[in-house]
Design a protein around this motif. Structure first.
Motif, PDB file in Angstrom:
ATOM      1  N   LYS A 245      19.678  49.672  53.993  1.00  0.00           N
ATOM      2  CA  LYS A 245      19.444  50.831  54.872  1.00  0.00           C
ATOM      3  C   LYS A 245      19.063  50.424  56.287  1.00  0.00           C
ATOM      4  O   LYS A 245      19.072  51.259  57.196  1.00  0.00           O
ATOM      5  CB  LYS A 245      18.369  51.716  54.269  1.00  0.00           C
ATOM      6  CG  LYS A 245      19.008  52.752  53.401  1.00  0.00           C
ATOM      7  CD  LYS A 245      18.317  53.033  52.144  1.00  0.00           C
ATOM      8  CE  LYS A 245      19.318  53.429  51.106  1.00  0.00           C
ATOM      9  NZ  LYS A 245      18.933  53.019  49.772  1.00  0.00           N
TER      10      LYS A 245
ATOM     11  N   SER B  18      11.648  51.913  62.827  1.00  0.00           N
ATOM     12  CA  SER B  18      10.381  51.216  63.089  1.00  0.00           C
ATOM     13  C   SER B  18       9.649  51.020  61.768  1.00  0.00           C
ATOM     14  O   SER B  18      10.074  51.525  60.730  1.00  0.00           O
ATOM     15  CB  SER B  18       9.517  52.052  64.024  1.00  0.00           C
ATOM     16  OG  SER B  18       9.314  53.345  63.474  1.00  0.00           O
TER      17      SER B  18
ATOM     18  N   GLU C 219      25.337  41.392  46.847  1.00  0.00           N
ATOM     19  CA  GLU C 219      25.262  42.624  47.638  1.00  0.00           C
ATOM     20  C   GLU C 219      26.633  43.294  47.659  1.00  0.00           C
ATOM     21  O   GLU C 219      27.626  42.679  48.042  1.00  0.00           O
ATOM     22  CB  GLU C 219      24.784  42.298  49.061  1.00  0.00           C
ATOM     23  CG  GLU C 219      24.965  43.405  50.082  1.00  0.00           C
ATOM     24  CD  GLU C 219      24.348  44.746  49.669  1.00  0.00           C
ATOM     25  OE1 GLU C 219      23.173  44.766  49.284  1.00  0.00           O
ATOM     26  OE2 GLU C 219      25.070  45.769  49.736  1.00  0.00           O
TER      27      GLU C 219
ATOM     28  N   ILE D  61       9.289  50.159  54.963  1.00  0.00           N
ATOM     29  CA  ILE D  61       9.749  48.763  55.057  1.00  0.00           C
ATOM     30  C   ILE D  61       8.648  47.770  54.642  1.00  0.00           C
ATOM     31  O   ILE D  61       8.918  46.850  53.871  1.00  0.00           O
ATOM     32  CB  ILE D  61      10.299  48.492  56.477  1.00  0.00           C
ATOM     33  CG1 ILE D  61      11.592  49.301  56.654  1.00  0.00           C
ATOM     34  CG2 ILE D  61      10.558  47.023  56.719  1.00  0.00           C
ATOM     35  CD1 ILE D  61      12.109  49.350  58.078  1.00  0.00           C
TER      36      ILE D  61
ATOM     37  N   THR E  16      14.440  44.264  50.693  1.00  0.00           N
ATOM     38  CA  THR E  16      13.690  43.828  49.508  1.00  0.00           C
ATOM     39  C   THR E  16      14.319  42.576  48.908  1.00  0.00           C
ATOM     40  O   THR E  16      13.637  41.565  48.678  1.00  0.00           O
ATOM     41  CB  THR E  16      13.700  44.942  48.425  1.00  0.00           C
ATOM     42  OG1 THR E  16      13.202  46.138  48.996  1.00  0.00           O
ATOM     43  CG2 THR E  16      12.879  44.553  47.216  1.00  0.00           C
TER      44      THR E  16
ATOM     45  N   ALA F  78       8.239  53.416  49.843  1.00  0.00           N
ATOM     46  CA  ALA F  78       9.604  53.315  50.363  1.00  0.00           C
ATOM     47  C   ALA F  78       9.643  52.778  51.791  1.00  0.00           C
ATOM     48  O   ALA F  78      10.717  52.507  52.320  1.00  0.00           O
ATOM     49  CB  ALA F  78      10.284  54.680  50.308  1.00  0.00           C
TER      50      ALA F  78
HETATM   51  C1  LIG Z   1      17.625  57.459  57.384  1.00  0.00           C
HETATM   52  C2  LIG Z   1      16.450  56.626  56.941  1.00  0.00           C
HETATM   53  C3  LIG Z   1      15.419  56.390  57.828  1.00  0.00           C
HETATM   54  C4  LIG Z   1      14.333  55.612  57.427  1.00  0.00           C
HETATM   55  N1  LIG Z   1      13.338  55.371  58.335  1.00  0.00           N
HETATM   56  C5  LIG Z   1      12.355  54.506  58.023  1.00  0.00           C
HETATM   57  C6  LIG Z   1      11.450  54.067  59.032  1.00  0.00           C
HETATM   58  O1  LIG Z   1      11.555  54.442  60.207  1.00  0.00           O
HETATM   59  N2  LIG Z   1      10.471  53.186  58.671  1.00  0.00           N
HETATM   60  C7  LIG Z   1      10.373  52.706  57.387  1.00  0.00           C
HETATM   61  O2  LIG Z   1       9.451  51.903  57.121  1.00  0.00           O
HETATM   62  N3  LIG Z   1      11.251  53.073  56.422  1.00  0.00           N
HETATM   63  C8  LIG Z   1      12.246  53.943  56.710  1.00  0.00           C
HETATM   64  N4  LIG Z   1      13.175  54.276  55.761  1.00  0.00           N
HETATM   65  C9  LIG Z   1      13.062  53.684  54.411  1.00  0.00           C
HETATM   66  C10 LIG Z   1      13.536  52.222  54.366  1.00  0.00           C
HETATM   67  O3  LIG Z   1      14.553  52.013  55.300  1.00  0.00           O
HETATM   68  C11 LIG Z   1      14.076  51.876  52.989  1.00  0.00           C
HETATM   69  O4  LIG Z   1      13.196  52.304  51.977  1.00  0.00           O
HETATM   70  C12 LIG Z   1      14.294  50.368  52.841  1.00  0.00           C
HETATM   71  O5  LIG Z   1      15.083  49.858  53.890  1.00  0.00           O
HETATM   72  C13 LIG Z   1      14.930  50.096  51.483  1.00  0.00           C
HETATM   73  O6  LIG Z   1      15.162  48.729  51.320  1.00  0.00           O
HETATM   74  P1  LIG Z   1      15.646  48.144  49.917  1.00  0.00           P
HETATM   75  O7  LIG Z   1      16.037  46.738  50.134  1.00  0.00           O
HETATM   76  O8  LIG Z   1      14.620  48.406  48.872  1.00  0.00           O
HETATM   77  O9  LIG Z   1      16.898  49.038  49.508  1.00  0.00           O
HETATM   78  P2  LIG Z   1      18.324  49.169  50.214  1.00  0.00           P
HETATM   79  O10 LIG Z   1      18.244  48.977  51.657  1.00  0.00           O
HETATM   80  O11 LIG Z   1      18.873  50.440  49.666  1.00  0.00           O
HETATM   81  O12 LIG Z   1      19.125  47.938  49.611  1.00  0.00           O
HETATM   82  C14 LIG Z   1      19.640  47.959  48.305  1.00  0.00           C
HETATM   83  C15 LIG Z   1      20.991  47.262  48.334  1.00  0.00           C
HETATM   84  O13 LIG Z   1      21.513  47.232  47.002  1.00  0.00           O
HETATM   85  C16 LIG Z   1      22.924  47.259  47.112  1.00  0.00           C
HETATM   86  N5  LIG Z   1      23.505  47.624  45.800  1.00  0.00           N
HETATM   87  C17 LIG Z   1      23.473  48.834  45.186  1.00  0.00           C
HETATM   88  N6  LIG Z   1      24.108  48.750  43.999  1.00  0.00           N
HETATM   89  C18 LIG Z   1      24.538  47.481  43.866  1.00  0.00           C
HETATM   90  C19 LIG Z   1      25.266  46.782  42.849  1.00  0.00           C
HETATM   91  N7  LIG Z   1      25.653  47.409  41.740  1.00  0.00           N
HETATM   92  N8  LIG Z   1      25.547  45.483  43.045  1.00  0.00           N
HETATM   93  C20 LIG Z   1      25.160  44.833  44.174  1.00  0.00           C
HETATM   94  N9  LIG Z   1      24.467  45.457  45.168  1.00  0.00           N
HETATM   95  C21 LIG Z   1      24.165  46.743  45.003  1.00  0.00           C
HETATM   96  C22 LIG Z   1      23.177  48.286  48.206  1.00  0.00           C
HETATM   97  O14 LIG Z   1      24.462  48.113  48.778  1.00  0.00           O
HETATM   98  C23 LIG Z   1      22.030  48.008  49.176  1.00  0.00           C
HETATM   99  O15 LIG Z   1      22.431  47.177  50.242  1.00  0.00           O
HETATM  100  C24 LIG Z   1      14.271  55.067  56.110  1.00  0.00           C
HETATM  101  C25 LIG Z   1      15.313  55.315  55.207  1.00  0.00           C
HETATM  102  C26 LIG Z   1      16.400  56.075  55.613  1.00  0.00           C
HETATM  103  C27 LIG Z   1      17.519  56.326  54.638  1.00  0.00           C
END
Ligand SMILES: Cc1cc2nc3c(=O)[nH]c(=O)nc-3n(C[C@H](O)[C@H](O)[C@H](O)COP(=O)(O)OP(=O)(O)OC[C@H]3O[C@@H](n4cnc5c(N)ncnc54)[C@H](O)[C@@H]3O)c2cc1C
Length: 478
Positions: free
Chosen positions: A43, A60, A35, A452, A13, A450
């Motif tokens: 994730k 995926s 980060e 990707i 995101t 939630a």
């Molecule tokens: C095991 C698993 C399998 C999944 N499988 C799928 C799938 O097959 N297909 C699909 O579409 N989705 C899947 N999902 C969901 C998807 O992967 C996530 O919803 C998505 O990657 C989240 O992206 P994001 O950037 O919103 O959050 P995140 O990836 O959580 O990124 C948020 C970032 O914020 C950082 N952060 C936190 N606090 C702070 C702070 N105070 N200061 C600075 N940085 C901070 C963290 O370190 C993290 O890197 C899966 C999720 C999991 C857990």
């Protein structure tokens, strides 16, 4: 004067938000991604081991929502896109001591074909009859109170369809309790099917008729024909490419935001080590509970709303075997495990059957999932315990007695946001409160999806709103 935008969180995101801002605004602003971890991607995390490609997090994304596919193409990754293997489309369900194929033609819980359901040994005859009665059950009034996944499926398709199909397949995607999961916020298409066609079965039959008359309705002709797509070297190639497209110096790894305040018309972000940064706009792309902590002094009410979005822990264990050590035909994507079976895993993906290039010739890679709502203690364990539990379960469910060549386990602590009843209202309220702070935006997996593609869309929308805001303010200043 050049404006500064700070994005907190370098998952897909936050990285998408940064890239969108830099594409749209160039040198008109400075942008930083803070980060906490030492690598970008959040994730999304892939590893190479020997000649295997291992997904530690997601494996995926769906192509029905176009954002992820479009992003991969924009990043020049189109040659690395791989669709899930088309020949082997079965998913199995563990029930009463064996693996049963899910009846052919199911759209998650909704059957498109009658005969495969009738022939299935997964469901009992009373269960099948109850599913068939769905055709005659009138729809609820559109203004009726919000329903959980469990309430909806019980009402329309019966208890057995809930326990054996909807809970493991659908609640499983969110690692959620089906009694608390909001259908409206997670699978709104089933509500639309009910409202538009009166029943899910009618909707599926009509869909089939339309597809027969006009095969183009089967999907977007320009997208890969698979419903699920990944990248040849693992999904992390997407976040790596995003990070590589950012202007040098944008990404600040290993820094963590502790709190945010406002001073002289700017945001002040205080880091864990006491350093601080000033910003004209901030995109908060960390998990909701982490964001709550950051905004506690800025807006306690907003923090409280964000904290109300519950998260649960899950774990994944990938195990590599010689193909000959697995007695099962592996003729599908894997299997799911209903809660009522009282096993300690929720699902198992046959990774090397699902996507090409995941394991070298003669080997197989399987991935086991544990934890989720009501079973978090099973996920919140050390690597050795997770691997051992996965091995025990694979012996029972798939008859694998051999020790794996190697195994990789990861506990995803509080990683899965729960879209519970009232989620839409909660998010609306949080966004209303955030909007009262000039240039502050919420983005990420906690709010409008939630998956990707949802996260990518959320990052892009936050960036576009931020860019608009900055441009408007500049016009006013001039
Ligand atoms: C095991 C698993 C399998 C999944 N499988 C799928 C799938 O097959 N297909 C699909 O579409 N989705 C899947 N999902 C969901 C998807 O992967 C996530 O919803 C998505 O990657 C989240 O992206 P994001 O950037 O919103 O959050 P995140 O990836 O959580 O990124 C948020 C970032 O914020 C950082 N952060 C936190 N606090 C702070 C702070 N105070 N200061 C600075 N940085 C901070 C963290 O370190 C993290 O890197 C899966 C999720 C999991 C857990």
């Amino acid at each position: 004067m050049q404006k500064t935008v700070v994005i907190v969180g370098g998952g897909v995101t936050g990285l998408t938000a940064a890239w969108t801002l830099q594409k749209n605004m160039g040198d008109a602003m400075r942008c930083f991604v803070i980060e906490r971890a030492l690598r970008p991607g959040g994730k999304i995390s892939s590893a190479r081991r020997d000649d295997f490609v291992v997904e530690i997090g997601p494996d995926s994304f769906i192509t029905q929502k176009p954002d992820a596919l479009a992003l991969c193409r924009e990043l020049g990754l189109q040659d690395r896109l791989v669709g899930s293997n088309a020949m082997e489309r079965t998913t199995y369900v563990w029930s009463r001591g064996r693996l049963h194929p899910l009846p052919e033609g199911m759209l998650l819980m909704a059957p498109a074909k009658v005969m495969p359901v009738l022939r299935s040994r997964l469901l009992t005859w009373p269960g099948k009859l109850r599913m068939g009665m769905e055709y005659f059950i009138p729809p609820r009034r559109p203004d009726a109170p919000e329903e959980s996944l469990a309430a909806f499926v019980r009402r329309r398709l019966g208890k057995e369809a809930l326990e054996k199909i909807a809970t493991p397949l659908m609640a499983g995607i969110h690692a959620a309790d089906p009694e608390r999961l909001s259908l409206r916020s997670t699978f709104p298409m089933f509500l639309e099917m009910e409202q538009k066609h009166g029943s899910l079965l009618r909707a599926m039959l009509r869909r089939k008729r339309v597809q027969k008359v006009n095969p183009a309705h089967k999907g977007n002709a320009s997208a890969p024909s698979s419903m699920f797509v990944s990248l040849r070297g693992g999904l992390e190639q997407m976040t790596e490419a995003l990070a590589a497209h950012l202007t040098p110096g944008t990404l600040r790894l290993g820094e963590s935001v502790a709190s945010i305040t406002r001073e002289d018309g700017q945001y002040v972000l205080i880091m864990d080590d006491g350093q601080y940064m000033r910003a004209d706009a901030v995109i908060l792309a960390a998990p909701a509970y982490a964001t709550a902590q950051m905004v506690q002094t800025l807006d306690a009410q907003l923090a409280e709303r964000l904290r109300a979005i519950r998260y649960v822990s899950t774990a994944t264990v990938s195990l590599a075997y010689r193909r000959s050590e697995i007695p099962h035909a592996l003729d599908g994507y894997g299997f799911v495990v209903p809660r009522g079976e009282h096993r300690s895993i929720t699902a198992c993906s046959w990774s090397s059957m699902k996507f090409p290039g995941r394991a070298p010739e003669g080997y197989a890679l399987v991935r086991v999932f544990l934890g989720g709502a009501g079973a978090e203690h099973l996920a919140e364990q050390g690597e050795a315990e997770l691997v051992e539990r996965a091995r025990v379960e694979l012996r029972t469910t798939m008859g694998i007695a051999a020790h794996p060549q190697w195994a990789v386990a990861h506990c995803w602590w509080k990683a899965n946001p729960q879209y519970e009843l009232g989620h839409a209202a909660l998010v609306e309220e949080a966004e209303r409160l955030a909007a009262q702070h000039d240039g502050l935006h919420l983005a990420g997996a906690a709010y409008h999806g939630a998956g990707i593609p949802d996260c990518i869309r959320s990052g892009r929308v936050a960036a576009e709103m931020t860019a608009k805001k900055i441009q408007t303010n500049r016009c006013v200043t001039i």
